[in-house]
Design a protein around this motif. Structure first.
Motif, PDB file in Angstrom:
ATOM      1  N   LYS A 107       0.709  -1.508   0.097  1.00 54.06           N
ATOM      2  CA  LYS A 107       0.060   0.010   0.044  1.00 54.06           C
ATOM      3  C   LYS A 107       0.789   1.356  -0.062  1.00 54.06           C
ATOM      4  O   LYS A 107       0.610   1.985  -0.895  1.00 54.06           O
ATOM      5  CB  LYS A 107      -0.893   0.044   1.147  1.00 54.06           C
ATOM      6  N   SER A 108       1.859   1.128   0.822  1.00 52.53           N
ATOM      7  CA  SER A 108       2.740   2.483   0.919  1.00 52.53           C
ATOM      8  C   SER A 108       3.613   2.617  -0.364  1.00 52.53           C
ATOM      9  O   SER A 108       3.847   3.713  -0.764  1.00 52.53           O
ATOM     10  CB  SER A 108       4.004   2.290   2.038  1.00 52.53           C
ATOM     11  N   ALA A 109       3.728   1.480  -1.091  1.00 46.72           N
ATOM     12  CA  ALA A 109       4.142   1.545  -2.346  1.00 46.72           C
ATOM     13  C   ALA A 109       3.680   2.487  -3.145  1.00 46.72           C
ATOM     14  O   ALA A 109       4.129   3.326  -4.320  1.00 46.72           O
ATOM     15  CB  ALA A 109       4.652   0.236  -2.915  1.00 46.72           C
ATOM     16  N   ILE A 110       2.367   2.420  -3.486  1.00 49.32           N
ATOM     17  CA  ILE A 110       1.428   3.159  -4.295  1.00 49.32           C
ATOM     18  C   ILE A 110       1.730   4.619  -3.947  1.00 49.32           C
ATOM     19  O   ILE A 110       1.640   5.437  -4.771  1.00 49.32           O
ATOM     20  CB  ILE A 110      -0.068   2.629  -4.224  1.00 49.32           C
ATOM     21  N   TYR A 111       1.068   4.943  -2.837  1.00 49.92           N
ATOM     22  CA  TYR A 111       1.082   6.471  -2.246  1.00 49.92           C
ATOM     23  C   TYR A 111       2.351   7.139  -2.050  1.00 49.92           C
ATOM     24  O   TYR A 111       2.626   8.219  -2.375  1.00 49.92           O
ATOM     25  CB  TYR A 111       0.084   6.600  -1.044  1.00 49.92           C
ATOM     26  N   GLY A 112       3.623   6.027  -1.889  1.00 50.54           N
ATOM     27  CA  GLY A 112       4.787   6.567  -1.912  1.00 50.54           C
ATOM     28  C   GLY A 112       5.189   7.077  -3.240  1.00 50.54           C
ATOM     29  O   GLY A 112       6.167   8.107  -3.371  1.00 50.54           O
ATOM     30  N   ALA A 113       5.048   6.157  -4.023  1.00 42.93           N
ATOM     31  CA  ALA A 113       5.171   6.539  -5.611  1.00 42.93           C
ATOM     32  C   ALA A 113       4.746   8.148  -6.063  1.00 42.93           C
ATOM     33  O   ALA A 113       5.421   8.910  -6.703  1.00 42.93           O
ATOM     34  CB  ALA A 113       4.760   5.416  -6.531  1.00 42.93           C
ATOM     35  N   VAL A 114       3.551   8.399  -5.620  1.00 43.39           N
ATOM     36  CA  VAL A 114       2.843   9.618  -5.770  1.00 43.39           C
ATOM     37  C   VAL A 114       3.731  10.583  -5.267  1.00 43.39           C
ATOM     38  O   VAL A 114       3.986  11.569  -5.844  1.00 43.39           O
ATOM     39  CB  VAL A 114       1.376   9.464  -5.367  1.00 43.39           C
ATOM     40  N   ALA A 115       3.928  10.332  -3.953  1.00 41.16           N
ATOM     41  CA  ALA A 115       4.700  11.384  -3.243  1.00 41.16           C
ATOM     42  C   ALA A 115       6.069  11.416  -3.836  1.00 41.16           C
ATOM     43  O   ALA A 115       6.608  12.689  -4.004  1.00 41.16           O
ATOM     44  CB  ALA A 115       4.910  10.916  -1.637  1.00 41.16           C
TER      45      ALA A 115
END
Length: 381
Positions: A107-115
């Motif tokens: 999950k953090s991979a997804i929003y971490g990619a956005v950030a």
């Protein structure tokens, strides 16, 4: 010094979070860590106790706890919330002058990619899950594999098995680094001592794919001999309470007086000092198997499934036994084999501790990761 942001969607004390804690508390002076979590919890508390900077930016609970395999209309709403959350994190990354983002969960991979993309800094995905069936639905696994080719600048995997499941092109900058043992190697004092009880230990969160029900089936055949007892350490964490109830019913129906569910145990190493044998019963490929390393460091011989990460930890016939998963009768026979051979258990104990020292200590892991950061950042810049 490198200012690196470590991002995780959960602060629960589970395998991936324990591995992250071990890395962060042994980084040394080359990396200045900023940990960003989506909830308060044990991980946040323990990191703060070690003087590590933690920021909790709360993510909607329904999104945070959403089952990765559920594909329905709510996925659109969840995607928008992750996008918005990633934008919030991007502002923090810029304010904190972060030079690299290291995500610790899917999950953090997804929003971490956005950030990371908004902040225009390198992104590393640390993959700790097996990206394939039956752990993930085919459509979900395919989507993650596609994103892993496009979004992160680099990929760290916790085993060769995990990395191979991603099916990445050779051009992708990757690193396999094992989740490592961070305590003193300390053999259990009773591995070969004759006692009134012989204790078989299984450690792991209660989840069907972890295979606790297989051990309960095997335990049935030991009921006439109360000399052998079975301890299951761990609890249901991620919506797996139904499986826990099934295990309790199984114990009741079979009359398994030789089985004890210990629930969550804080000091696993202390528990391992009281055991004679560690079993690992995952019925789908385990991404790594950190508890196996912990058991070997405690001098316990190990019986584990011959698929996934455990095959990179256990040397069959030398530090333990690798067996076909999902076979209670085979598991029972394997337990009896080691139960009746204390000399073999002693030999496996010695070889297991030596293997941990040579391949799975935290100092080795930290050196590999920090070197990877430096190479990735310099190549991008």
């Amino acid at each position: 010094m490198l200012r690196v942001a470590y991002i995780d969607h959960t602060a629960r004390w589970s395998g991936g979070e324990v591995a992250l804690y071990n890395i962060l508390t042994h980084l040394g002076s080359n990396v200045d860590p900023l940990v960003i979590l989506a909830e308060e919890g044990v991980l946040a508390d323990r990191l703060r106790e070690q003087g590590i900077q933690v920021r909790v930016i709360t993510l909607n609970e329904k999104v945070r706890n959403r089952n990765r395999n559920v594909v329905n209309m709510q996925i659109v709403s969840a995607a928008f919330q992750l996008l918005s959350y990633g934008r919030r994190l991007a502002r923090i990354l810029k304010e904190e002058q972060v030079v690299c983002v290291h995500t610790n969960s899917l999950k953090s991979a997804i929003y971490g990619a956005v950030a990371a993309k908004i902040a225009r800094i390198p992104l590393i995905w640390h993959i700790r899950d097996y990206i394939g069936e039956p752990y993930l639905k085919p459509v979900v696994a395919k989507a993650i594999r596609l994103m892993s080719r496009i979004l992160p600048n680099g990929i760290i995997a916790n085993s060769n098995s995990t990395l191979n499941a991603l099916k990445l092109p050779k051009s992708k900058k990757t690193l396999v680094v094992y989740s490592s043992f961070a305590n003193a190697i300390n053999p259990a004092s009773n591995v070969t001592v004759l006692k009134q009880k012989f204790t078989v230990l299984l450690v792991g969160r209660l989840a069907e794919w972890k295979g606790q029900h297989i051990l309960l089936e095997a335990a049935k055949s030991f009921l006439p001999d109360q000399h052998v007892q079975f301890w299951l350490a761990g609890d249901a964490l991620f919506g797996e309470d139904v499986y826990k109830e099934e295990l309790l019913r199984q114990i009741d129906v079979y009359g398994l007086t030789n089985v004890t569910l210990l629930g969550h145990v804080d000091n696993i190493q202390e528990l391992m000092q009281q055991a004679d044998l560690l079993v690992h019963t995952s019925i789908t490929p385990e991404p790594f198997g950190q508890v196996i390393v912990e058991g070997m460091a405690a001098g316990l011989p190990v019986i584990a499934s011959n698929e996934g990460g455990p095959t990179e930890i256990v040397v069959h016939g030398e530090t333990g036994l690798l067996i076909t998963p999902g076979d209670p009768a085979l598991l029972a026979r394997s337990i009896r084999t080691l139960l009746g051979n204390p000399g073999e258990r002693r030999r496996m104990s010695e070889h297991g501790m030596k293997r941990v020292q040579e391949h799975f200590v935290i100092e080795r892991t930290v050196i590999q990761i920090t070197s990877y950061y430096e190479g990735l950042i310099s190549n991008i810049n």
